[in-house]
Design a protein around this motif. Structure first.
Motif: not given
Length: 168
Positions: A8, A12, A25, A28-30, A32, A91
């Motif tokens: 991961r 990333g 990216w 997606q991460h922000r 989640s 992020i």
């Protein structure tokens, strides 16, 4: 488990390095992290409401003790939700750092800075030169020997040709 984390992390970093994948990216991460934060807040609300409804023997009237006890018990969940929102902001900062440190962006910024510095230096030199020229023009009045504005030495003002001698 460590292989999963390593994979991961590697994907990333690769996603951050490529401008086309960076936004995906980030989203997606922000997303989640914000979803997790909202889940923790919702869970904290439900637990707090349940604990407020439970009255124990010896509690103060009007539910003051139960409300205090409930807030105290859900504080770690509220802190976790706050941490998730803070991580979502981080992020954005991480993506901004990758955008700011792209080699072509850094080179362009340095070139612009050097150009501005050169322009300021040239402007300062021109101002100093013009100032010196004006001072010379003021100090060198026209007389019989040459045109006005010609540079002279200090002795020319006090020499025998100048009839303004004092004393004697």
């Amino acid at each position: 488990m460590s292989k999963d984390i390593a994979t991961r992390v590697t994907t990333g970093v690769q996603a951050l390095a490529l401008p086309g994948e960076r936004e995906g990216w980030q989203a997606q991460h922000r997303g989640s992290l914000l979803t997790d934060g909202q889940s923790y807040d919702a869970l904290a609300d439900a637990i707090e409401a349940d604990l407020k409804a439970r009255r124990l023997d010896g509690d103060l009237p009007w539910g003051i003790s139960a409300a205090y006890r409930a807030r105290k018990r859900v504080k770690p969940l509220r802190d976790a939700a706050r941490a998730m929102r803070k991580a979502a902001k981080a992020i954005n900062g991480t993506v901004a750092a990758y955008e700011e440190t792209q080699p072509e962006v850094v080179l362009q910024r340095r070139a612009d800075k050097a150009l501005r510095k050169g322009q300021r230096k040239q402007q300062l030199q021109a101002t100093a030169h013009n100032s010196a020229q004006q001072t010379l023009r003021r100090l060198a009045p026209a007389d019989d020997d040459g045109p006005a504005g010609e540079a002279k030495v200090l002795g020319d003002f006090f020499g025998p040709n100048n009839g303004q001698r004092r004393g004697a």
